[in-house]
Scaffold this active site. Structure first.
Site, PDB file in Angstrom:
ATOM      1  N   SER A 128       0.783  -1.233   0.000  1.00  0.00           N
ATOM      2  CA  SER A 128       0.000   0.000   0.000  1.00  0.00           C
ATOM      3  C   SER A 128       0.820   1.290   0.000  1.00  0.00           C
ATOM      4  CB  SER A 128      -1.000   0.004   1.159  1.00  0.00           C
ATOM      5  OG  SER A 128      -2.073   0.834   0.784  1.00  0.00           O
ATOM      6  N   ASP A 174      -6.487   0.253   4.085  1.00  0.00           N
ATOM      7  CA  ASP A 174      -5.154   0.811   3.877  1.00  0.00           C
ATOM      8  C   ASP A 174      -5.041   2.226   4.436  1.00  0.00           C
ATOM      9  OD1 ASP A 174      -5.092  -1.518   2.532  1.00  0.00           O
ATOM     10  OD2 ASP A 174      -4.742  -0.673   0.548  1.00  0.00           O
TER      11      ASP A 174
HETATM   12  P1  ADP Z   1       0.469  -0.515  -3.832  1.00  0.00           P
HETATM   13  O1  ADP Z   1      -0.483   0.388  -3.129  1.00  0.00           O
HETATM   14  O2  ADP Z   1       0.251  -1.966  -3.509  1.00  0.00           O
HETATM   15  O3  ADP Z   1       1.888  -0.139  -3.656  1.00  0.00           O
HETATM   16  P2  ADP Z   1      -0.900   0.550  -6.103  1.00  0.00           P
HETATM   17  O4  ADP Z   1      -0.922   0.163  -7.542  1.00  0.00           O
HETATM   18  O5  ADP Z   1      -2.191   0.604  -5.370  1.00  0.00           O
HETATM   19  O6  ADP Z   1       0.153  -0.409  -5.396  1.00  0.00           O
HETATM   20  O7  ADP Z   1      -0.264   1.993  -5.955  1.00  0.00           O
HETATM   21  C1  ADP Z   1       0.989   2.264  -6.521  1.00  0.00           C
HETATM   22  C2  ADP Z   1       0.957   3.564  -7.293  1.00  0.00           C
HETATM   23  O8  ADP Z   1       0.877   4.682  -6.377  1.00  0.00           O
HETATM   24  C3  ADP Z   1       2.220   3.814  -8.073  1.00  0.00           C
HETATM   25  O9  ADP Z   1       2.186   3.179  -9.342  1.00  0.00           O
HETATM   26  C4  ADP Z   1       2.216   5.332  -8.189  1.00  0.00           C
HETATM   27  O10 ADP Z   1       1.318   5.747  -9.202  1.00  0.00           O
HETATM   28  C5  ADP Z   1       1.651   5.755  -6.857  1.00  0.00           C
HETATM   29  N1  ADP Z   1       2.746   6.002  -5.884  1.00  0.00           N
HETATM   30  C6  ADP Z   1       2.897   5.419  -4.681  1.00  0.00           C
HETATM   31  N2  ADP Z   1       4.013   5.887  -4.043  1.00  0.00           N
HETATM   32  C7  ADP Z   1       4.563   6.776  -4.873  1.00  0.00           C
HETATM   33  C8  ADP Z   1       5.751   7.602  -4.809  1.00  0.00           C
HETATM   34  N3  ADP Z   1       6.570   7.562  -3.762  1.00  0.00           N
HETATM   35  N4  ADP Z   1       6.007   8.402  -5.857  1.00  0.00           N
HETATM   36  C9  ADP Z   1       5.186   8.440  -6.917  1.00  0.00           C
HETATM   37  N5  ADP Z   1       4.087   7.703  -7.032  1.00  0.00           N
HETATM   38  C10 ADP Z   1       3.755   6.860  -6.043  1.00  0.00           C
HETATM   39 MG    MG Z   2      -2.597   0.423  -3.343  1.00  0.00          MG
END
Ligand code: ADP
Ligand code: MG
Length: 394
Positions: A128, A174
């Site tokens: 998350s 989350d």
């Molecule tokens: P999870 O929540 O399991 O990590 P998700 O697909 O729900 O996967 O969310 C991931 C997405 O959130 C990334 O692809 C990006 O678009 C965004 N994101 C999360 N953290 C960052 C970050 N540090 N910098 C830029 N985008 C981010």
């Molecule tokens: Mg997510």
């Protein structure tokens, strides 16, 4: 977290040639038990992990906000005037824009800022990063405006941003745990009442080991809606509003009703997973309070078998990881965590053996699958923090 904050500060200084004024840190999460129970109005049991999204920011002399992600190596512009609408195509800044827009609509008007985002939560790794980014954005707005959201309102505002701006119809878990997690506690969250209950989980002899299988199977996309539909149908056949309201005994009593349906056997097994998983989740919270680790471990293994056989959301690699864990000395319990078909396992382990366990599991998994897993051990971490304001999230 200290190292990540120091690194973010120095990157900020280098990029903007000034010190950041506001710094926030918000953790990712792992769900200890309670899978697919959320949309059945049931219980989930997450804890915050020692991986954080850090945002460092300072005032900006402009109308919009300027935000750079270290992870994405890209800058974006965020509208602060309340005129943003959900994007055609979701990009990483959509998560931030969604939260800002909802905050403005809720009466929070941050001055213009420039910011650097730096996250140690792996992106798209099932821990998350998205909610930690959303909650970090909301927390930054609190730091800038000096106003505080009600914590539940804050989590719901972030969830709404993910629904509308990132087009992801996620549950509440989350955002709740990222916003309200507490060091040394896991959170038993009732997805119906939306009331979180903090459960002490502070035995230093026990650690949580998260292992990423590094597989994510391409699915047809119908797996999630199919399961939702099957759960709804099972509730209907049982004559209850949601599966949360049924007991295993009730389910067994109406098995003949299920048998008359063409997909009755599937719906029966889906319901059995949800009903037993809900019970296990509530039980696990109780067993953790009493430090009955052996029972906790048993509940985790049972949860895995139920996800594997009744809900059918695991995959060969994940099953292998859990089986290896089961035969590894020092592992108390292990199961898949997250939506399924790959991703991570979560295991309770003896802290003193965590490093060795990681090595053993990693080696065996690689031998059996040819894939290198990634892993880290963590203890229940603190939720959203404004650095210098330790009261937030407590
Ligand atoms: P999870 O929540 O399991 O990590 P998700 O697909 O729900 O996967 O969310 C991931 C997405 O959130 C990334 O692809 C990006 O678009 C965004 N994101 C999360 N953290 C960052 C970050 N540090 N910098 C830029 N985008 C981010
Ligand atoms: Mg997510």
């Amino acid at each position: 977290m200290k190292k990540l904050v120091a690194e973010t500060k120095s990157k900020f200084l280098k990029k903007y040639e000034t010190e950041p004024v506001w710094i926030v840190a918000v953790p990712g999460r792992v769900n200890l038990i309670g899978e697919h129970t959320d949309y059945n109005d049931g219980f989930v049991f997450p804890m915050a992990i020692e991986r954080y999204t850090v945002i460092a920011a300072a005032p900006n002399n402009a109308a919009d906000a300027d935000v750079y992600s270290v992870n994405k190596e890209e800058s974006v512009t965020i509208k602060l005037d309340g005129s943003a609408t959900p994007p055609q195509t979701v990009v990483w800044s959509s998560y931030i824009q969604g939260v800002v827009q909802n905050a403005v609509e809720a009466g929070f008007h941050p001055m213009s800022f420039r910011a650097i985002i730096n996250s140690s939560v792996p992106l798209e790794g099932g821990l998350s990063s998205s909610a930690s980014l959303e909650v970090a954005t909301a927390t930054l707005i609190e730091a800038i405006t000096g106003q505080k959201f009600d914590p539940v309102q804050k989590a719901l505002l972030c969830q709404k941003a993910e629904h509308l701006f990132a087009k992801m119809p996620c549950g509440i878990m989350d955002q709740f745990i990222s916003a309200m997690g507490r060091e040394g506690y896991a959170m038993l969250l009732d997805c119906r009442s939306r009331v979180p209950k903090m459960i002490p989980f502070d035995d230093l002899d026990i650690a949580v080991l998260i292992i990423n299988s590094n597989v994510k199977h391409q699915l047809t996309g119908s797996e999630y809606p199919d399961r939702r539909r099957q759960c709804e149908k099972a509730a209907q056949l049982l004559g209850v509003p949601m599966l949360r309201d049924a007991t295993l005994r009730q389910l067994e009593e109406v098995q003949s009703v299920f048998n008359k349906e063409p997909d009755g056997n599937i719906c029966f097994r889906r319901a059995r997973h949800i009903i037993t998983e809900n019970d296990r989740t509530v039980d696990m919270a109780d067993e953790i309070i009493h430090k009955n680790w052996k029972t906790c471990g048993k509940l985790m293994y049972e949860s895995h078998v139920s996800m594997r056989d009744d809900f059918e959301i695991t995959c060969a690699e994940i099953d292998i990881l859990v089986e290896i864990a089961r035969s590894t000395d020092g592992v108390i319990g292990s199961r898949m965590t997250g939506g399924g078909f790959g991703g991570c396992t979560v295991s309770l382990v003896k802290s003193s053996k965590a490093a060795n366990i990681s090595k053993v599991i990693s080696k065996q998994y690689k031998t059996k699958t040819g894939i290198e897993p990634t892993f880290f051990a963590t203890r229940p971490a603190q939720g959203a923090l404004i650095l210098g304001d330790e009261s937030l999230g407590k």
